[in-house]
Each structure stands twice: as C-alpha cells, then as structure tokens.
Design a protein around this motif. Structure first.
Motif, mmCIF file in Angstrom:
data_model
loop_
_atom_site.group_PDB
_atom_site.id
_atom_site.type_symbol
_atom_site.label_atom_id
_atom_site.label_comp_id
_atom_site.label_asym_id
_atom_site.label_seq_id
_atom_site.Cartn_x
_atom_site.Cartn_y
_atom_site.Cartn_z
ATOM 1 N N ASN A 124 15.502 -3.020 12.216
ATOM 2 C CA ASN A 124 15.618 -4.463 12.356
ATOM 3 C C ASN A 124 14.252 -5.016 12.749
ATOM 4 N N CYS A 125 13.680 -5.856 11.877
ATOM 5 C CA CYS A 125 12.316 -6.368 12.099
ATOM 6 C C CYS A 125 12.284 -7.845 12.492
ATOM 7 N N LYS A 126 13.443 -8.428 12.796
ATOM 8 C CA LYS A 126 13.550 -9.886 12.947
ATOM 9 C C LYS A 126 12.515 -10.482 13.894
ATOM 10 N N TYR A 127 12.264 -9.801 15.018
ATOM 11 C CA TYR A 127 11.361 -10.385 16.015
ATOM 12 C C TYR A 127 10.060 -9.584 16.167
ATOM 13 N N ALA A 128 9.672 -8.887 15.089
ATOM 14 C CA ALA A 128 8.479 -8.043 15.169
ATOM 15 C C ALA A 128 7.176 -8.822 15.016
ATOM 16 N N MET A 129 7.224 -9.956 14.319
ATOM 17 C CA MET A 129 5.993 -10.716 14.130
ATOM 18 C C MET A 129 5.540 -11.349 15.435
ATOM 19 N N GLN A 130 4.228 -11.401 15.628
ATOM 20 C CA GLN A 130 3.684 -12.110 16.782
ATOM 21 C C GLN A 130 3.993 -13.602 16.657
ATOM 22 N N ASN A 131 4.014 -14.302 17.762
ATOM 23 C CA ASN A 131 4.354 -15.722 17.767
ATOM 24 C C ASN A 131 3.194 -16.556 17.220
ATOM 25 N N PRO A 132 3.375 -17.239 16.084
ATOM 26 C CA PRO A 132 2.271 -18.026 15.525
ATOM 27 C C PRO A 132 1.903 -19.237 16.380
ATOM 28 N N LEU A 133 2.805 -19.640 17.282
ATOM 29 C CA LEU A 133 2.534 -20.806 18.123
ATOM 30 C C LEU A 133 1.779 -20.448 19.394
ATOM 31 N N ALA A 134 1.662 -19.148 19.676
ATOM 32 C CA ALA A 134 0.862 -18.731 20.830
ATOM 33 C C ALA A 134 -0.595 -19.145 20.601
ATOM 34 N N GLU A 135 -1.271 -19.515 21.665
ATOM 35 C CA GLU A 135 -2.619 -20.068 21.536
ATOM 36 C C GLU A 135 -3.541 -19.146 20.742
ATOM 37 N N ASP B 61 4.051 -6.739 15.666
ATOM 38 C CA ASP B 61 4.026 -5.835 16.807
ATOM 39 C C ASP B 61 5.047 -4.737 16.511
ATOM 40 N N ILE B 62 4.569 -3.576 16.087
ATOM 41 C CA ILE B 62 5.454 -2.499 15.635
ATOM 42 C C ILE B 62 6.397 -2.040 16.742
ATOM 43 N N SER B 63 6.009 -2.253 17.991
ATOM 44 C CA SER B 63 6.882 -1.843 19.097
ATOM 45 C C SER B 63 8.175 -2.660 19.139
ATOM 46 N N LYS B 64 8.195 -3.800 18.430
ATOM 47 C CA LYS B 64 9.388 -4.654 18.408
ATOM 48 C C LYS B 64 10.270 -4.403 17.185
ATOM 49 N N VAL B 65 9.931 -3.401 16.385
ATOM 50 C CA VAL B 65 10.780 -2.989 15.267
ATOM 51 C C VAL B 65 11.872 -2.088 15.830
ATOM 52 N N VAL B 66 13.119 -2.490 15.667
ATOM 53 C CA VAL B 66 14.234 -1.823 16.344
ATOM 54 C C VAL B 66 14.991 -0.899 15.380
ATOM 55 N N PRO B 67 15.096 0.409 15.695
ATOM 56 C CA PRO B 67 15.861 1.322 14.834
ATOM 57 C C PRO B 67 17.369 1.083 14.989
ATOM 58 N N THR B 68 18.137 1.388 13.929
ATOM 59 C CA THR B 68 19.594 1.264 13.977
ATOM 60 C C THR B 68 20.224 2.584 13.537
ATOM 61 N N GLU B 69 21.522 2.695 13.740
ATOM 62 C CA GLU B 69 22.222 3.946 13.430
ATOM 63 C C GLU B 69 22.162 4.309 11.954
ATOM 64 N N SER B 70 22.044 3.313 11.083
ATOM 65 C CA SER B 70 22.014 3.585 9.643
ATOM 66 C C SER B 70 20.704 4.223 9.191
ATOM 67 N N GLY B 71 19.691 4.206 10.072
ATOM 68 C CA GLY B 71 18.366 4.696 9.689
ATOM 69 C C GLY B 71 17.434 3.581 9.252
ATOM 70 N N ALA B 72 17.988 2.356 9.085
ATOM 71 C CA ALA B 72 17.156 1.204 8.746
ATOM 72 C C ALA B 72 16.724 0.494 10.030
#
Length: 426
Positions: A296-307, A283-294
């Motif tokens: 943070n994608c830690k929680y961008a993937m959809q939940n594999p345990l969701a039905e 979910d690209i909307s969960k990709v978080v920008p940071t001050e360095s320009g890089a």
C-alpha cells in the motif's frame, strides 16, 4: 453441448471494447441452475477467467441484465460482471492489452451446475465476443518523427476533428487502448512513449517538456485536425506531466488529469535545457506491506505543501487551458483526492474558474475505458514490487462507465473545431 440451449450476445457478438453486450441464455429447464463463465487471454498470454451461478426463470431463460448472480466471481445483478471480474489464477496480474490491432476476445459459456456444488459441469452452449479496439475505418500509424515515438490514430471521414495527446500512464513501452478508443469516438489521438519503446532509452533520469511540445506541434499539423487547442489526457504519474504541459506550453485547450499528483514527481523536469521543476520523492519507509504480498503506497509520497517541497508544485494557476480533475477516493497508489483538493483550492485562491472536478467513491487508481477486467493489484514499474491500486470492483467499474462519457463530452466542449483551418492543411 446441448442442442436446444442457446447463448446469445446482443445486439451483436462483435462490438467495440467500450460497448456493453447483453448476455442471454434460452432453452434451459425451468428454474435450472447454471454456471455462466468467461475466459480471455491477454497480449502476454496470461489467461483470465470469471464465473457466476444463475438460476433460469420459469421459461428456462437467463438474462444478465435482469437476473442476479447467486455466487461466484460476483454476487447480485451486474450485466457486465463476467467481463469486469475476469481474473488471472496468479496474484497481482493486470490484463495487458496494448496493441490496438488485437481485439479483446472473450469466450462466454454456460454449464450445468448442481444445487450445492461448483463442479465443472457439462458445457451447454458457448459464444465468442470479439471486442474491437479499432473501429472500422480508423487508421493506425506508428510515429517516428524527430524525437517522437508513438502511434497516431485518426478517425474515418474528412473531419475536422479535435486533437488529443494521450500520455496514458508513466512507464516503459506504449499503450494504445485508450487512444484508439478515443479515435473511434471522433478524435485524432497521438499516444507517445517516454522510454522503453522503439529506440528510446530503457530508463530515464529526467524528463524534458520539449518532447511534448514537439508532439503537440506534430498533432496540430495533421490534415484532419481542426481544433485550435490540443487536448491532453493522463493517468497516474503522467498526470503531473499533463499539468506541466498545460502550465508551460502554448496550444493546450483542455487537460484531463486522472489520479495524478499536484507536484512534479520522481524525475526533475527540464525545458529548453534548464530545470524548471525539481522532483517530489517518495519515502519508502511509508510503503506498507499487506498479507497478499502487495504494498500500500497511498501515503508514501512526501508532502508537496511542506516548505522544503513547495518548489515541486506545478504552477497550474498560470495555465489558460480548461482542466478536468478526476480523483478516485479509494486510490491506494497515492492520495489523489488530497492532491485534487489542493489544486482546486489554489485555483480558486487565484480567482480561476477554468476547471471542473469529479470524485468517485469506492474507485481505485486505474480508472480506464470501461468493460475491461478490474485490477486490484499488479507490479509497479518504479517501485519494483506489486502494489495495491484500491477500489471496490462494482463501484470502480461504474465509475469507468461514467467517466468515459464525461471525458469525451469535456473534450468536445472545449476543443472546438475550425473546418477552414483543417481544409487549409490539405
């Protein structure tokens, strides 16, 4: 340079990439303040540098195994700190060392330094550390066999040796570093590319498990291979490929999963021309920008345990291979620890005991062979942007040292060799 100052790299200025060296300086003035520096150019021509300030002891000596850095690229006692902290001047650069024929050449130097300044200072002594990826007698053979595109590394000697398929990470091109370093340690290793290498397509839309089945059969036919089962080692996106290989294909004895996902990610997976797993997407909307320009994608993937996503989970409970799950607790590419915990719980639920797991606090996504430059952020091929990989540098580097030995021990334990089987191929 000063004629009486001497910089030594012990036990030798020439070593393997994954071996530590002791950096010592002698001939300085008592309690003299000096700047220790390192510099290296990667395979893309990017310069990486590091520096640290040390104070000599009463005998005019500095020993990085004993002494602490006062300031610079790192602070405190860190014997291999100058290598770990090598950094490019530009942001988001990963040290690129792919071709195993090119050693990692590091130029160490010691310079005069004033008490309160970090000026250039006169060069007092220097030495070059040639860090070899290919040990003496290791053979490197580019592979174009059927559909397979990769490189085969074989140790010197008659064998028999255990066989390992190295998937490294998912991306264009081919990386030889880890495969070759494993060959130095007594494994026959085939590293393969999926796209962007040789005559392979530049991009792909789906992945076929048949490709890896073909690679495993190629490995098993090698004359020096004596293990009944083949090992598979992965990292990142290739982690879920390794899980699928172990779950659906025969002849896999041991699988190392490093900071991957428990579901099939990004591309649908096919076998025998039929889709066996759909793709878990981000979910690209969960990709978080940071001050360095890089990002943070830690929680961008959809939940594999969701039905709606459970069909993407890889059925590792049907695998016969042994698993080594490795998770970095500060992985910012995705939540590797949560994926590992889910897999461990699932295997236990099915009464399986064919796994072991290890977590590394303070380590980031790119857990690689030790003593390379730590990479906090770099360009992400799929996202098309620079991303944060996570990790506290010192903790991350210590994890790499520990993990590298653990991987070798794991494969040696679970990929037993049959000398008679290897001899029959000759």
């Amino acid at each position: 340079m000063s004629s009486q100052v001497r910089l030594r790299l012990l036990p030798s200025a020439r070593c393997l990439f994954d071996e530590p060296v002791q950096v010592k300086v002698s001939g300085l003035r008592s309690r003299q303040l000096v700047s220790m520096r390192a510099r290296s150019t990667d395979d893309k021509g990017v310069l990486f540098r590091s520096s640290a300030t040390y104070r000599a002891d009463g005998s005019g000596e500095v020993d990085l195994r004993r002494d602490s850095s006062l300031r610079g690229s790192y602070v405190g006692m860190e014997p291999m700190g100058l290598l770990r902290s090598l950094r490019a001047d530009a942001l988001h650069k990963k040290f690129y060392k792919s071709d195993a024929r090119n050693p990692h050449v590091v130029k160490f130097s010691v310079h005069e330094e004033e008490e309160e300044e970090e000026g250039e200072g006169r060069t007092l002594a220097e030495e070059t550390n040639e860090r070899l990826l290919m040990g003496e007698g290791v053979s490197r053979i580019p592979v174009r066999d059927g559909n397979i595109r990769g490189v085969l590394f074989t140790p010197p000697g008659a064998g028999p040796f255990p066989a390992v398929l190295d998937l490294y990470t998912f991306g264009g091109g081919l990386s030889e570093r880890r495969a070759c370093l494993l060959a130095n340690r007594g494994f026959v290793v085939l590293t393969v590319a999926l796209y962007g290498h040789d005559d392979l397509p530049k991009k792909i839309r789906e992945i076929h498990l048949d490709y890896f089945e073909e690679a495993i059969q190629f490995l098993k036919k090698q004359a020096k291979v004596g293990s009944k089962g083949v090992g598979v080692i992965s990292l990142s996106k290739s982690g879920d490929l390794a899980l699928s290989i172990a779950s659906y294909l025969p002849d896999v004895g041991a699988t190392v999963w490093i900071n991957g996902c428990s579901a099939n990610v990004a591309f649908p997976l096919y076998y025998k021309k039929s889709q066996i797993l759909p793709a878990l997407m981000a979910d690209i909307s969960k990709v978080v920008p940071t001050e360095s320009g890089a990002f943070n994608c830690k929680y961008a993937m959809q939940n594999p345990l969701a039905e709606e996503n459970r069909a993407t989970l890889i059925p590792i409970q049907q695998a016969e291979a042994r698993f080594l799950f490795v998770a970095a607790e500060d992985d910012l590419n995705w939540d590797s620890k949560a994926y590992m915990d889910e897999m461990v719980e699932r295997l236990r639920h099915h009464g399986k005991e064919n796994f072991e797991s290890v977590c590394y606090p303070g380590s980031g996504h790119y857990l690689e062979p030790p003593y390379g430059p730590y990479c906090p952020s770099s360009f992400h091929g799929v996202l098309g942007k620079p991303v944060l990989w996570g990790g506290e540098p010192r903790s991350h580097s210590a994890a790499e040292v520990h993990l590298w030995k653990k991987i070798q021990d794991f494969f040696r334990t679970h990929l037993t060799c049959d000398a008679a089987a290897a001899k029959a191929k000759l």
